[in-house]
Structures are given as C-alpha cells and as structure tokens.
Scaffold this motif. Sequence first.
Motif, PDB file in Angstrom:
ATOM      1  N   LYS A 178       0.818  -1.216   0.000  1.00 45.75           N
ATOM      2  CA  LYS A 178       0.000   0.000   0.000  1.00 45.75           C
ATOM      3  C   LYS A 178       0.851   1.264   0.000  1.00 45.75           C
ATOM      4  CE  LYS A 178      -0.742   0.096   5.040  1.00 45.75           C
ATOM      5  NZ  LYS A 178      -1.780   0.075   6.102  1.00 45.75           N
ATOM      6  N   ASP A 179       2.158   1.123   0.315  1.00 44.20           N
ATOM      7  CA  ASP A 179       3.031   2.298   0.233  1.00 44.20           C
ATOM      8  C   ASP A 179       3.450   2.590  -1.200  1.00 44.20           C
ATOM      9  OD1 ASP A 179       4.497  -0.116   0.262  1.00 44.20           O
ATOM     10  OD2 ASP A 179       6.325   0.917   0.862  1.00 44.20           O
ATOM     11  N   LEU A 180       3.249   1.626  -2.109  1.00 37.09           N
ATOM     12  CA  LEU A 180       3.602   1.800  -3.517  1.00 37.09           C
ATOM     13  C   LEU A 180       2.384   1.854  -4.427  1.00 37.09           C
ATOM     14  CD1 LEU A 180       6.561  -0.785  -3.732  1.00 37.09           C
ATOM     15  CD2 LEU A 180       6.727   1.695  -3.409  1.00 37.09           C
TER      16      LEU A 180
ATOM     17  N   THR B 240       3.230  -9.117   9.131  1.00 37.54           N
ATOM     18  CA  THR B 240       3.153  -8.006  10.091  1.00 37.54           C
ATOM     19  C   THR B 240       4.407  -7.920  10.956  1.00 37.54           C
ATOM     20  OG1 THR B 240       2.033  -9.359  11.782  1.00 37.54           O
ATOM     21  CG2 THR B 240       0.642  -8.183  10.195  1.00 37.54           C
ATOM     22  N   GLN B 241       5.235  -8.941  10.897  1.00 37.90           N
ATOM     23  CA  GLN B 241       6.488  -8.953  11.663  1.00 37.90           C
ATOM     24  C   GLN B 241       7.696  -8.933  10.730  1.00 37.90           C
ATOM     25  OE1 GLN B 241       6.119  -8.883  15.036  1.00 37.90           O
ATOM     26  NE2 GLN B 241       3.911  -8.949  14.666  1.00 37.90           N
TER      27      GLN B 241
ATOM     28  N   GLY C 146       3.284  -2.781   8.225  1.00 38.44           N
ATOM     29  CA  GLY C 146       2.716  -1.451   8.109  1.00 38.44           C
ATOM     30  C   GLY C 146       2.676  -0.909   6.695  1.00 38.44           C
ATOM     31  N   LYS C 147       3.207  -1.667   5.742  1.00 38.00           N
ATOM     32  CA  LYS C 147       3.287  -1.196   4.357  1.00 38.00           C
ATOM     33  C   LYS C 147       2.426  -2.018   3.399  1.00 38.00           C
ATOM     34  CE  LYS C 147       8.131   0.212   4.929  1.00 38.00           C
ATOM     35  NZ  LYS C 147       9.521   0.006   4.424  1.00 38.00           N
ATOM     36  N   PHE C 148       1.633  -2.944   3.904  1.00 42.64           N
ATOM     37  CA  PHE C 148       0.866  -3.810   3.008  1.00 42.64           C
ATOM     38  C   PHE C 148      -0.583  -3.919   3.452  1.00 42.64           C
ATOM     39  CE2 PHE C 148       1.628  -6.796   6.384  1.00 42.64           C
ATOM     40  CZ  PHE C 148       0.588  -7.714   6.306  1.00 42.64           C
ATOM     41  N   ALA C 149      -1.401  -4.382   2.536  1.00 42.27           N
ATOM     42  CA  ALA C 149      -2.811  -4.658   2.813  1.00 42.27           C
ATOM     43  C   ALA C 149      -3.239  -5.793   1.892  1.00 42.27           C
ATOM     44  CB  ALA C 149      -3.665  -3.410   2.577  1.00 42.27           C
ATOM     45  N   VAL C 150      -4.495  -6.227   2.038  1.00 44.19           N
ATOM     46  CA  VAL C 150      -5.001  -7.303   1.188  1.00 44.19           C
ATOM     47  C   VAL C 150      -6.328  -6.894   0.576  1.00 44.19           C
ATOM     48  CG1 VAL C 150      -3.856  -9.166   2.450  1.00 44.19           C
ATOM     49  CG2 VAL C 150      -6.163  -8.446   3.126  1.00 44.19           C
TER      50      VAL C 150
ATOM     51  N   LEU D 150       8.346  -8.176  -3.828  1.00 42.51           N
ATOM     52  CA  LEU D 150       7.185  -8.151  -4.718  1.00 42.51           C
ATOM     53  C   LEU D 150       6.242  -7.003  -4.363  1.00 42.51           C
ATOM     54  CD1 LEU D 150       6.270 -11.964  -4.666  1.00 42.51           C
ATOM     55  CD2 LEU D 150       7.204 -10.725  -6.639  1.00 42.51           C
ATOM     56  N   VAL D 151       5.620  -6.447  -5.395  1.00 40.64           N
ATOM     57  CA  VAL D 151       4.570  -5.451  -5.183  1.00 40.64           C
ATOM     58  C   VAL D 151       3.255  -6.155  -4.856  1.00 40.64           C
ATOM     59  CG1 VAL D 151       3.297  -3.509  -6.172  1.00 40.64           C
ATOM     60  CG2 VAL D 151       5.666  -3.920  -6.866  1.00 40.64           C
TER      61      VAL D 151
END
Length: 398
Positions: free
Chosen positions: A142-144, A255-256, A261-265, A241-242
């Motif tokens: 989600k940061d990209l 998450t670890q 903090g930079k990804f979502a689904v 990977l993006v």
Amino acid sequence: MLIALLVAGCAAATEEGGEDPNGPITFATGRDTTGYLQPLLDRWNKAHPAQKVTLLELPEAADEQRAQLVSNLQARSDRYDVLGLDVVWTAEFADNGWIIPLERGLFPLDRFLPPVVDTAVYRGKLWAVPYTSNAGLLYYRKDLVKKPPTTWASLRSQALAITKGHDIGGYAGQLAAYEGLTVNFAEAVQSAGGTLLDLDQAKAKQALDFFTRGLREGWIPPQALNYKEEESRLAFQNGQLVFARNWPHAYGPATQSKVAGKFAVTRLPGPEGPGSSSLGGANLAISAYSKRQNTAQEFIKYFTSLENERRVLTEGSFPPVWAELYDDPSLIKRFPYLPVLKESILAAKPRPVSANYNQLSLVIASAVSKALSPPYDQPTDDVAASMKAELAEIIATQ
C-alpha cells in the motif's frame, strides 16, 4: 441414523469381547507449522483422560499428505482415527469407502459459511465436518500502490510501472508444478467465467495468457515458476514483490517482517472486475477402519465448536468456518483481513468435485507448467485444447 447403527453395532461387538468404540484416538493431519495444535489437543486430553488424542503429523505438502493417508487407508489400517483432509479430497475418500458418512444434525452446519459446508458433502451425504476454510487474497504494497487493482489490466499496468521505478518484482502466485499451480489456474479460469470440469477452451486460453504475458513482459518474475506458498510468502514479506497471491496464513508473518505497516489485502482481480478464489481449507473425517469411531465423532464435535474455532483463528491464524466470527469487532481489530476474507470465501468456488480429482489436478498442473516454461511461446490455444481433451477423458471414466 447411520452413526446410531454404528454405535449400536460397536456396543454389541464390545459385549461379545470386541473393540470398544470409545478410547484413545489419533488425529492425522498436515504438519503444524505454527505450534497451535497441541495446546488445543491438551484441552481435550485434560477433560477426557480415558479418550486421549495423539497428534500424528503428516508432511507439510498436501500432495505428500494425501499419499501417506491413501497408503494407510488402502492397507485398511486402523492407525488413523480422525483424518484432516484437504477440502478437495472429500469425494475421493468417500467414493473409495475410506471414511464414514456423518449425521448432519449432530453438527451446527447452519452456522457455518455455506460454501464451506458444500466441501464436506458428496452425493447428498455429509462425509466430514468443516474445520478451517480458506480463500486466496491479493497482498499488495500500500506504500507503492495508490489504489488496489480489481482487474488484470490494472494489476499489469501498476506492476509494470512500479517495477520500472523500484528494484522490486511485480506479481507472483504459486506457479511451481504442483497442486498450487492448479489452484492458481483454476482461479484465473473461474474469474474469466469458466470452470475446470466443463473446460471452455477460450476461457482456459484467457487464463493461460494472463500468466504467459506477465512472464514475457517481466512483471511476473521468472523465479515465480519455482514458488509454492512459502516461497511466495517470503518473497513478499522480504520486500521483493509489489503484489502476491497467497492464503490468509501469510498475513500474520508479514506483520512482523520488512513490509510491516506497508501492506494490505484485497480480493483477487479478474478480467473485468473482482475475481473468484478457489475454496481451500480442511475438513475432519473419520476413518472407516477406526476402532474408536464414537470418540472420534465426539472429538470432531469439540474441535469444530465455536469456542475452539475462535482459538483456531486467534492461536493458529487459520480462517474459521463459523460465519459469526468474521463479524466479531474484537477479532476484526486483531485480524483486519477478516471482512475481505469473508467476501472472498463467499465468492469462492470449490475445485472439481470428483473422485478422480488427483488425476485432474496432475493433468492441469502438467499442462499449465509446460505453457509457462521459457521462452513462454507455446501457443496457449493448443495447450487449452489438449488439456480439455485430457480432462474430458478422465471425467468420462467416473
């Protein structure tokens, strides 16, 4: 009714000096990679000292699990009592008489997610009890990524753009030649509006083109051809990977990781909008050769209860089968992916319900693997036509 007859029959046998249908049992299931299972078994064992359950861990890979189970059951061995089955094995195991039918009224199936219950039914009978569910999700950075893609075209354009500006791969799923490749292909076919059992050649070609185009254009890295679940999970959480297609179990470790903090689904994309996942998960069945079928049944009732299913999620991070758990605010706070996962499960489709599923899967994985082999120039319409013919031949023998 059948269970009642079994119980009565076993009781009569006991009176005549036969085996007692109650007593210690074994639970054969895939390797527990998170260490959550034994504490759940310990709770049962503490409450049932005369009916203790022993965990027998099978290999981690589904193909190897099935091979070990089949070998045991073909030998009519009573070593395994409760069987942890991949949802796609129900028809095969029932058709071969390796597991016993169960009485629907003994389990709160009306409170389970409907598609999940369907995976335990074969020819109108319940042969297992859903234990965990699963649906594929699209993990993204989600940061990209400004807006998560809902279509293949959007996935492609974003992957191409981001990989050009960053030292990172675009997209990967599970493209090694095994069951995971069948799953990824099935999802692409059904997202395009097709099915595997009645394979539409044009839909199969469309699915193959999605993967081969990505490999040719480079937004699917060539390493993805060797990825199973763990390899793709590690690649994503290590920042390589993006986008990545994976099951929900990959969420917790991420998450670890470097991408915390930079990804979502989100849901998997399709040709024209959100796609459809293959339905995954595990069911619990009773071996037809178990001498402790009473205890096995009571254990399954305990292990699939609401209280225990909550622990399956909170302690094992596996998707439960009880619908209400996906709407629990406290669980959503801890597992933010639950609403998306519920949508994905409800929109998911089971893989072919067939006693010859293993043969179908081998044909599909082999054909798709050839199409995805470098230099990615094999005519996909020829591959689709050949696959359709082979699948039709297997289906005709059922």
